[in-house]
Design a protein around this motif. Sequence first.
Motif, PDB file in Angstrom:
ATOM      1  N   SER A  41     -36.200 -12.606  15.196  1.00 53.84           N
ATOM      2  CA  SER A  41     -35.197 -13.482  14.623  1.00 53.84           C
ATOM      3  C   SER A  41     -35.284 -13.487  13.101  1.00 53.84           C
ATOM      4  N   VAL A  42     -34.159 -13.272  12.436  1.00 54.20           N
ATOM      5  CA  VAL A  42     -34.205 -13.208  10.977  1.00 54.20           C
ATOM      6  C   VAL A  42     -33.228 -14.179  10.319  1.00 54.20           C
ATOM      7  N   THR A  90     -33.801 -16.168   6.881  1.00 54.80           N
ATOM      8  CA  THR A  90     -35.053 -15.612   6.383  1.00 54.80           C
ATOM      9  C   THR A  90     -34.852 -14.953   5.022  1.00 54.80           C
ATOM     10  N   TYR A  91     -35.791 -15.193   4.121  1.00 54.23           N
ATOM     11  CA  TYR A  91     -35.794 -14.517   2.826  1.00 54.23           C
ATOM     12  C   TYR A  91     -36.617 -13.248   2.974  1.00 54.23           C
ATOM     13  N   TYR A  92     -36.110 -12.144   2.411  1.00 53.53           N
ATOM     14  CA  TYR A  92     -36.826 -10.862   2.529  1.00 53.53           C
ATOM     15  C   TYR A  92     -37.449 -10.537   1.168  1.00 53.53           C
TER      16      TYR A  92
END
Lengths: 279, 264
Positions: free
Chosen positions: B5-6, B9-11
């Motif tokens: 699950s993304v 989300t900060y990458y």
Amino acid sequence: MLIKLENANLKYMEGTPFEAVAIEDVSFELRKGEAIGIIGPTGSGKSSLGQVLTALIQPDAGILTIDDKKVGAELQTGNVYKHVSFLFQKPEAQLFEANVFDEVAFGPRNLGLTEAKVEDSVKEALAIVDLDFKAYSRRSPFNLSGGEMRRVGIASVLALKSKAFVMDEPTAGLDAQSRRRIISFLKSLKGKDTSLVLISHDIDEVLEVCDSLIVLNEGRIVLKTAVKDVLKHASFMKGLGLNLPENYALASKLIDCGWAIKSLTKDSLMQALEKRMSG
Amino acid sequence: MASTSVIGTYYPVQSFVHKIDARIKILLIVFSTVVLFLTDNFFAFLYLFLFYLVVFFLSNLPASWIYKAMRPVFTILFIAFFFQILFTPGADIYVKWSIFTISKQGIILGLTVVIRILLLVGFASILSYTSTPIELTDAIESLLSPLKILRLPVSEFALVMTIALRFVPQILTEAQDLVKAQKARGATLEHRNIFKRGKALLPLFIPLFVSTYRNAEDLGKAMESRAYHGGKGRTHYKERKLMNRDYLVFAGTTVILVIALLIP
């Protein structure tokens, strides 16, 4: 063999900057009636291994066999709970029924037991966690104290009466009396041919309940030993931040001096000391 | 791989898009949304999709995250597409049965809705992948700051947004754990019958609501115990200033978006 895991690997968030190795090349075997403890520093992969052993997480690689049936092929993952039960950390977070009876009866009913057998299982499970059936069975689990909710959560898994239990920190956060009850129940499993995997931070508890233990570090098994030989590995374990309780060294020395001490645990040591003092 | 699950989300990587001020990114997301709803030209959609791909690769994100960003909306898209197809009246009818009509116009409208939502989610996901929650909060607070004159609680609103973003991954993790915990007690969470499926989800939703409310209460108490008293008089540790790069990106992207509207 009740549970057999071969060369399992598991990574979380693979291919992202958050990638983390949970377990790496782990093989594990649990026989009927055996109790194995899993200890290790925080983040060493203990809980992940527990969930892999009960097929709640599918590893990236590795083969899991339960009751000599290959999981995913001969045994569907959805049916693993009929053989092996997993008790999550903080089981109070999974409560949802209107009363304690229905909450504890949820698992046995899913097993398809008759209502009479379900009631027996509920009574037995509540007794183990020290909750009076009459006083608690009709109460809402959400109106109980934190400790009581925890015990209802534990009872809801114990009621499944599985061949093996994998328990993740079952006594964390419990009061001393409830903790003693759970530990004596875990010890009593041996006599019932029920197997146990106990994941815990409390080394004393693992050494008291289990026959052997596994030490995990950074997802790998770094030590497998019988509980009776654990003192030989004291310095290695200390290096991982896992200090053996001092009563172990004391009990071991007293045994060497000819004292009749059954095991290295605190209880055995206390009994031997009391016997000496009274005698 | 155990968890994929993304959402929200900060990458954390270095990239040109990561360096752009979050205020500019938010404004451009708003512009792109307007453009997506003003056009129904498939060439314009293709042009915007190519632009999306360029921005995505400038963000230094793995290609698989394009799919991961869009996957959560697939069910909604599927439903939206079929509703558009079945209930849109049109001149060129292919099939007509009872109240349902399948027409050329319905299919075109269905496809338009799907492409619009996919591109919207795509652009919005780049914003969340390339901006930290703190950057987003500061940006929202800064963009809404003119409303402070009207005595609207802008700082509190920004804080609510941050907390919501911050809790998305945690709630998803809790939901995943709950699914496993209930399955370990023999719960069947999937049923073909829609009523049974609804009932089967109770063991998941009730504990999830309980824990979410409990977390919210705990967080409130923790903030009060650390003397949080709202946004009045609070200053920022780091004042964010717009740079030449930000102005150039804003102007360039606006031009690119306007061209999409001019495509015949």
